[in-house]
Design a protein around this motif. Structure first.
Motif: not given
Length: 181
Positions: A61-62, A134, A164-166
């Motif tokens: 995650l970010v 992200a 990177g996932a928001a």
């Protein structure tokens, strides 16, 4: 008379090497033309330096950290001197910690000054970074300096990708139709 000349396996001096042997005796020698022998040997100064790179975890995650591991190995046959690898973190990654097993790492330029690696030796650089955007972020490492020729240029760079996932932004709004029932 027998003379033996041994060149260290990790020799990196200028080729060729000449070995001259002279013989002398207190007895009269009527044929002095065979009292000296020279052998010239060309040394292989090549140092095949290879890079491998990995990332763990590869999806975060970010705002969360990830760790890149760069391994530089000298496959020889000669030692590698003056070795510098560049691994400058791209936009989207913020350095938290750099840990080289050998040499030093300069955050501003991404230069990892390794110095010398003997044949079959490896050095490791661990970079912990926070993902700040992200999407897929590619981090590359490449050899930028060495004193010896490298016969295999195709293994002088490596890359690893972190995704990177928001973070979810969930909100709740509550309204009462009658504030004082």
């Amino acid at each position: 008379v027998t003379a033996t000349f041994t060149v260290p396996h990790d020799y990196s001096g200028p080729p060729p090497i000449a070995n001259v042997t002279d013989v002398s005796s207190t007895t009269v020698d009527t044929n002095t033309t065979n009292n000296t022998a020279t052998v010239e040997t060309t040394l292989n100064r090549d140092a095949d330096v290879a890079i491998s790179k990995s990332v763990s975890p590869a999806a975060v995650l970010v705002g969360q950290p990830t760790t890149f591991t760069v391994v530089v190995t000298n496959h020889g046959p000669a030692r590698a001197t003056g070795l510098v690898v560049q691994d400058l973190l791209p936009a989207g990654l913020s350095l938290v910690l750099a840990s080289p097993s050998q040499g030093s790492y300069a955050e501003a330029t991404g230069a990892w000054t390794i110095g010398t690696l003997l044949t079959t030796e490896s050095a490791t650089l661990t970079l912990t970074a926070t993902v700040t955007v992200a999407g897929a972020i590619t981090n590359r490492a490449l050899v930028v300096a060495r004193d010896q020729p490298d016969p295999v240029a195709s293994n002088n760079s490596a890359a690893a990708i972190v995704n990177g996932a928001a973070n979810a932004d969930v909100g709740v709004t509550k309204i009462a139709d009658r504030p004082a029932p």
